[in-house]
Design an enzyme around this catalytic site. Sequence first.
Site, short mmCIF file in Angstrom:
data_model
loop_
_atom_site.label_atom_id
_atom_site.label_comp_id
_atom_site.label_asym_id
_atom_site.label_seq_id
_atom_site.Cartn_x
_atom_site.Cartn_y
_atom_site.Cartn_z
CB CYS A 1 -41.17 51.42 24.19
SG CYS A 1 -42.85 50.89 24.56
CG ASN A 2 -41.62 47.94 18.78
OD1 ASN A 2 -41.32 48.17 17.62
ND2 ASN A 2 -40.85 47.24 19.59
CB THR A 3 -46.43 50.15 23.03
OG1 THR A 3 -46.28 48.73 22.95
CG2 THR A 3 -47.87 50.51 23.27
CB CYS B 1 -43.18 43.84 21.83
SG CYS B 1 -43.18 44.13 23.62
CB THR B 2 -38.13 46.52 23.20
OG1 THR B 2 -38.97 47.17 24.16
CG2 THR B 2 -37.95 47.40 21.98
CG HIS B 3 -41.22 43.65 27.35
ND1 HIS B 3 -41.44 44.97 27.07
CD2 HIS B 3 -41.20 43.55 28.70
CE1 HIS B 3 -41.56 45.64 28.22
NE2 HIS B 3 -41.42 44.80 29.21
CG ASP C 1 -39.64 49.28 27.30
OD1 ASP C 1 -40.44 49.44 26.37
OD2 ASP C 1 -39.63 48.25 28.00
CB SER C 2 -43.73 50.23 29.12
OG SER C 2 -43.35 48.96 28.60
CE1 TYR D 1 -46.09 52.92 30.24
CE2 TYR D 1 -45.46 53.93 28.15
CZ TYR D 1 -45.45 53.94 29.54
OH TYR D 1 -44.81 54.95 30.20
N GLY D 2 -49.16 48.13 26.70
CA GLY D 2 -49.78 47.57 25.50
C GLY D 2 -51.28 47.67 25.37
N1 DGL Z 1 -41.64 46.95 25.29
C1 DGL Z 1 -42.78 47.57 24.76
C2 DGL Z 1 -42.91 47.51 23.28
O1 DGL Z 1 -41.88 47.48 22.61
C3 DGL Z 1 -44.05 47.67 25.53
C4 DGL Z 1 -44.66 46.49 26.16
C5 DGL Z 1 -45.79 46.92 27.08
O2 DGL Z 1 -45.53 47.72 27.98
O3 DGL Z 1 -46.91 46.48 26.85
O4 DGL Z 1 -43.98 47.53 22.74
#
Ligand code: DGL
Length: 285
Positions: A69-71, A204-206, A6-7, A38-39
């Site tokens: 990480c979805n992004t 988003c996994t956050h 993940d980021s 990363y978004g």
């Molecule tokens: N946790 C990430 C996701 O699932 C990325 C969030 C980020 O780095 O902007 O998209």
Amino acid sequence: MIGVFDSGLGGLTVLRALTGRFPEQSFVYLGDHAHVPYGDRPSEEIIDLTRIAVEHLFRRGCKLVLLGCNTATAVAARRLQTTWLPSTSWKAAGHNVVGIVAPTVEAATQTPWAVTTPQYPQKFLTDRIAVFGTTRTIASNVYGEEIRKRCPKVTVVQQVCAELAGAIETGATEAELERLVVAGIDGALAQAGGEPPHRAILGCTHFPLVEHLFRRHLPAATRILSQPEIVADSLEDYLSRHLDYRGEAGAAPRLALLTTGDPEETSARARVFAGDDLSFTHLDA
Ligand code: DGL
């Protein structure tokens, strides 16, 4: 050994579900804290950063890397799987990289990923699904496209929560996190003309780290799909068909947590959310 990338800290929500589901499996987690979030980054940069991370995990002995990480999945997974990996010797050596959008779409549509045309009864489903994600995930339209392929009558409301992942990473106050969650929910409801969504994907996994805030402010009738659990289900199915990626029987499971950032700071932040004694080491250590 399975790598989870993940980021930053978000992928820990997925990792937690995986270590619970596969207590005998070894995992290496890599958070790219030197570059989080990363978004809002350009797509090419996200692809490069993701490829570099995947190679690190391959070199650490992970044959399978899950982009938690979805992004990274929305922007880079297909390119890495179809262009980069086949051009490397990793592919021939049996390495693979998988993402988390496909299982989430499968769960949201109740349709297997391989089925790309509407089937009965999903073909007539008229639900509203809200997707909350980063700028780049939502701009990729991957959720909108893939859900509507399988459920053409479903309304997909996609809402950017641009600052939320970054705020979680930097340890923003609960009040600030709540403000950002409420702004996202208000935006999604406004897009849907005030109609509550039947289901919400925290894409988003956050965001599961602030799921209690989504739960507090989403309409009571909206069901939140738990992406970490969905991903664990999907990996269970995948590993039952790809025995090569399973840990050796009888070997003691190991867990390594790596970061490209400051390990002390990352460990301290991770503990705030995960509550466990999580100790990160620097990637090159
Ligand atoms: N946790 C990430 C996701 O699932 C990325 C969030 C980020 O780095 O902007 O998209």
